[in-house]
Scaffold this motif. Structure first.
Motif, mmCIF file in Angstrom:
data_model
loop_
_atom_site.group_PDB
_atom_site.id
_atom_site.type_symbol
_atom_site.label_atom_id
_atom_site.label_comp_id
_atom_site.label_asym_id
_atom_site.label_seq_id
_atom_site.Cartn_x
_atom_site.Cartn_y
_atom_site.Cartn_z
ATOM 1 N N ARG A 103 0.777 7.972 5.476
ATOM 2 C CA ARG A 103 0.561 7.817 3.882
ATOM 3 C C ARG A 103 -1.072 7.646 3.823
ATOM 4 O O ARG A 103 -1.397 8.269 2.844
ATOM 5 C CB ARG A 103 1.361 6.315 3.597
ATOM 6 N N SER A 157 1.034 3.634 -3.101
ATOM 7 C CA SER A 157 0.292 5.020 -2.839
ATOM 8 C C SER A 157 1.294 5.940 -3.391
ATOM 9 O O SER A 157 1.009 7.121 -3.914
ATOM 10 C CB SER A 157 0.019 5.178 -1.410
ATOM 11 N N THR A 174 4.314 14.673 3.637
ATOM 12 C CA THR A 174 2.686 14.966 3.767
ATOM 13 C C THR A 174 2.242 16.335 4.371
ATOM 14 O O THR A 174 1.486 16.574 3.669
ATOM 15 C CB THR A 174 2.254 13.671 4.940
ATOM 16 N N GLN A 221 0.973 8.692 -6.709
ATOM 17 C CA GLN A 221 1.149 10.359 -6.503
ATOM 18 C C GLN A 221 2.290 10.551 -7.417
ATOM 19 O O GLN A 221 2.178 11.570 -7.971
ATOM 20 C CB GLN A 221 1.320 10.592 -5.125
ATOM 21 N N ASP A 228 -3.639 4.154 -9.853
ATOM 22 C CA ASP A 228 -4.400 4.109 -8.520
ATOM 23 C C ASP A 228 -3.618 3.311 -7.536
ATOM 24 O O ASP A 228 -2.991 2.182 -7.971
ATOM 25 C CB ASP A 228 -5.695 3.894 -8.582
ATOM 26 N N PRO A 229 -3.398 3.906 -6.284
ATOM 27 C CA PRO A 229 -2.752 2.805 -5.400
ATOM 28 C C PRO A 229 -3.563 1.687 -4.786
ATOM 29 O O PRO A 229 -4.757 1.266 -5.246
ATOM 30 C CB PRO A 229 -2.581 3.744 -4.011
ATOM 31 N N GLN A 253 -6.648 13.161 -2.508
ATOM 32 C CA GLN A 253 -7.789 12.836 -3.358
ATOM 33 C C GLN A 253 -8.788 13.766 -3.314
ATOM 34 O O GLN A 253 -9.954 13.740 -4.325
ATOM 35 C CB GLN A 253 -8.514 11.523 -2.860
ATOM 36 N N ASP A 275 -2.861 10.239 1.154
ATOM 37 C CA ASP A 275 -3.962 10.087 0.334
ATOM 38 C C ASP A 275 -5.143 10.904 0.380
ATOM 39 O O ASP A 275 -5.946 11.142 -0.800
ATOM 40 C CB ASP A 275 -4.193 8.557 0.344
ATOM 41 N N GLN A 276 -5.604 10.897 1.620
ATOM 42 C CA GLN A 276 -6.779 11.604 1.613
ATOM 43 C C GLN A 276 -6.846 13.044 1.335
ATOM 44 O O GLN A 276 -7.643 13.608 0.687
ATOM 45 C CB GLN A 276 -7.133 11.568 3.067
ATOM 46 N N TYR A 330 0.637 -1.045 -0.117
ATOM 47 C CA TYR A 330 -0.034 -0.013 0.262
ATOM 48 C C TYR A 330 0.917 1.167 -0.003
ATOM 49 O O TYR A 330 0.665 2.102 -0.806
ATOM 50 C CB TYR A 330 -0.920 -0.063 1.347
#
Length: 564
Positions: free
Chosen positions: A312, A268, A372, A272, A278-279, A320, A316-317, A264
């Motif tokens: 991570r 991910s 992040t 990016q 897509d991850p 997205q 991702d949030q 994952y």
């Protein structure tokens, strides 16, 4: 006058040193030590009783050959008897010594991988009691990948990379094999081998899909079924065809949990980075794996993997959301809503607060936190509408982003050049990400935004020069010289950074104070540098848009621009 060649002592009468070396023992005319012991400065003594026949060590064999050559040279004759041939037991000993040396090299490679590489990305736990021979037997494909990563010989490393791709293609696509060994090997390939792979093709997306396919086939993203008959893929075959084994296990192991979380994280980051995939989809079972690893005390690396995974998930949030589409696009989109930003900030602070105290200063975790946080605040770089007035909130986010980028590079420069060889793919993408963000901050035109303050906080050209210098020191730091050093990917990366910094200095006179020489001709593109195969991996040539001087208004192909 020709030298006198004295006859050697008869069998059984030679001194102990010559007898052990199976060499001719020639007495000297003046008495005392024999000719050989006198020449070599060795003790010359005669054994009592019967001489024992002993096998020759490797050093003695070499010494014996040198003695024979020396006798030929000093006598001026070529008709002297040749040294005694090596007995069969000596040849066996030579082979045994070579095998021992190979085993020792393998153990050193495994130790380096376990203690150095895995500290940056602990995607597997290899106990200290596991030998290289054990790992070869249990996980042959994984061992091939580890050998390629740890090889210090460029040509051998290139051959191993080709072998890895051939094995992966045959086992996955031809034989349709599915195993944890294959998944772990593909993850190691993605994390480290791709940086050294020769030739470096656009393989990240393909191998990322392979890793996800193995996760699906092995069922690691879902709870283990209590019985094989309950698995859809095997229900019509297992139990009806003798010898057929199910690929899905009924008991989840800790390394299986580590593998799915690592898959994952890597997919991910690659998603990016490349912007065209897509991850691995996050599932409730993966959350369960994360919770189990949180409580696990089996490996010190589990705590690091847990924190990297949690960070991570937040990244991702953030990525997205619809606001992220405008960060690197030519057209403005909606900005990050205040309530979304506060929610993400709160989640970020919670993640930081829940990091165990022993891991508070862990560098891999900090790298992911800073990257992040950069993703969170760089949304302020979205092109604002033309009628928008200066926003103190936007300025605050821009300065917060600048501060985080400085923290990232300050941390990066605490790592010695020798440690750069252990950096996994995520950290190379993060360098690219923060460099791109720093360039955009350094060239941003926005009311109230002070470019001089940016230069005083973290200077873009100084960062580029430091990276170029330190990357150029990697080869010498790890003991590489000559052609080996020239083929070193870090040296090539240093050349790219040097070229990029030079173009920045010329293209951005308002930033550096350097007056451009318009009569000097057009600046050559980055691809003009002889970068070899590395350019296919770190596609810094795509970063030529950075030198356009377009600032935030310029378009950007993907977040990566450093890898394919």
């Amino acid at each position: 006058m020709a030298s006198i060649v004295r006859p050697p002592l008869p069998y059984g009468k030679a001194c102990a040193t010559c007898a052990r070396a199976k060499c001719r023992c020639v007495p000297r005319s003046v008495g005392g030590r024999c000719e050989r012991c006198y020449r070599l400065g060795k003790e010359c003594r005669f054994p009592e009783g019967r001489r024992k026949v002993r096998s020759l060590s490797k050093s003695v064999q070499i010494e014996q050959k040198l003695d024979g050559l020396m006798m030929l040279l000093t006598s001026g004759r070529t008709g002297l008897p040749t040294p005694t041939p090596l007995p069969a037991d000596a040849e066996a000993e030579t082979e045994s010594e070579q095998e021992n040396e190979d085993n020792q090299a393998d153990e050193e490679a495994l130790y380096a991988f376990r203690t150095q590489r895995l500290q940056f990305l602990p995607l597997i736990h290899i106990p200290a009691t596991t030998t290289a021979q054990n790992l070869k037997q249990q996980s042959p494909f994984l061992w091939h990948c580890i050998s390629a990563v740890e090889s210090k010989n460029t040509s051998r490393q290139a051959a191993l990379c080709v072998t890895i791709r051939e094995l992966a293609g045959k086992q996955l696509l031809v034989d349709c094999n599915k195993s944890l060994d294959l998944l772990q090997g593909v993850l190691v390939y993605l994390a480290w081998v791709t940086f050294h792979s020769q030739p470096q093709k656009s393989s990240l997306c393909i191998y990322a899909q392979m890793a996800m396919g193995l996760v699906f086939e092995l069922g690691f993203n879902k709870p283990a079924p209590p019985d094989l008959s309950m698995t859809i893929s095997n229900s019509n075959a297992v139990g009806h065809m003798p010898g057929l084994k199910a690929s899905i296990s009924t008991r989840r192991t800790m390394n299986e949990r580590r593998a799915v979380l690592s898959c994952y994280v890597l997919t991910s980051i690659i998603a990016q980075f490349l912007g065209r995939m897509d991850p691995l989809r996050w599932t409730p079972h993966m959350r369960e794996c994360l919770d189990i690893l949180t409580k696990s005390g089996e490996s010190p690396g589990d705590g690091v993997l847990v924190q990297i995974t949690r960070t991570r998930l937040l990244a991702d949030q953030i990525l997205q959301g619809p606001w992220s589409e405008g960060v690197y696009g030519p057209h403005p989109t909606q900005a990050l809503a205040a309530f979304h930003l506060k929610a993400f900030e709160s989640r970020f602070e919670t993640i930081k607060a829940e990091i165990p105290l022993p891991l508070a200063d862990n560098k891999p975790i900090l790298f992911h936190l800073y990257d992040t946080q950069t993703s969170l605040y760089e949304v302020a770089l979205v092109n604002p509408p033309a009628d928008e007035e200066m926003s103190s909130q936007r300025l605050g986010h821009l300065y917060a982003c600048l501060h985080v980028v400085r923290q990232f590079f300050d941390l990066f420069f605490t790592i010695s050049p020798a440690e750069y060889t252990s950096l996994a793919l995520p950290y190379l993408t993060q360098i690219s990400h923060c460099l791109v963000t720093l360039f955009r901050l350094s060239t941003l035109d926005y009311p109230g935004w002070d470019k001089a303050t940016v230069r005083g906080t973290v200077d873009l050209l100084d960062v580029a020069n430091q990276i170029a210098t330190r990357m150029g020191q990697v080869a010498a730091a790890v003991g590489m010289h000559g052609e080996e050093a020239e083929c070193d990917p870090f040296s090539k990366l240093g050349l790219m950074m040097q070229k990029l910094g030079g173009e920045w200095a010329v293209r951005l006179p308002e930033y550096t104070g350097v007056e451009p020489d318009h009569g000097a001709g057009e600046v050559l593109p980055l691809s003009s540098v002889e970068l070899g195969d590395l350019e296919s991996f770190l596609r810094w040539s795509e970063m030529a848009w950075l030198t356009d001087g377009t600032g935030v208004g310029g378009s950007r192909p993907n977040l990566s621009n450093a890898c394919s």
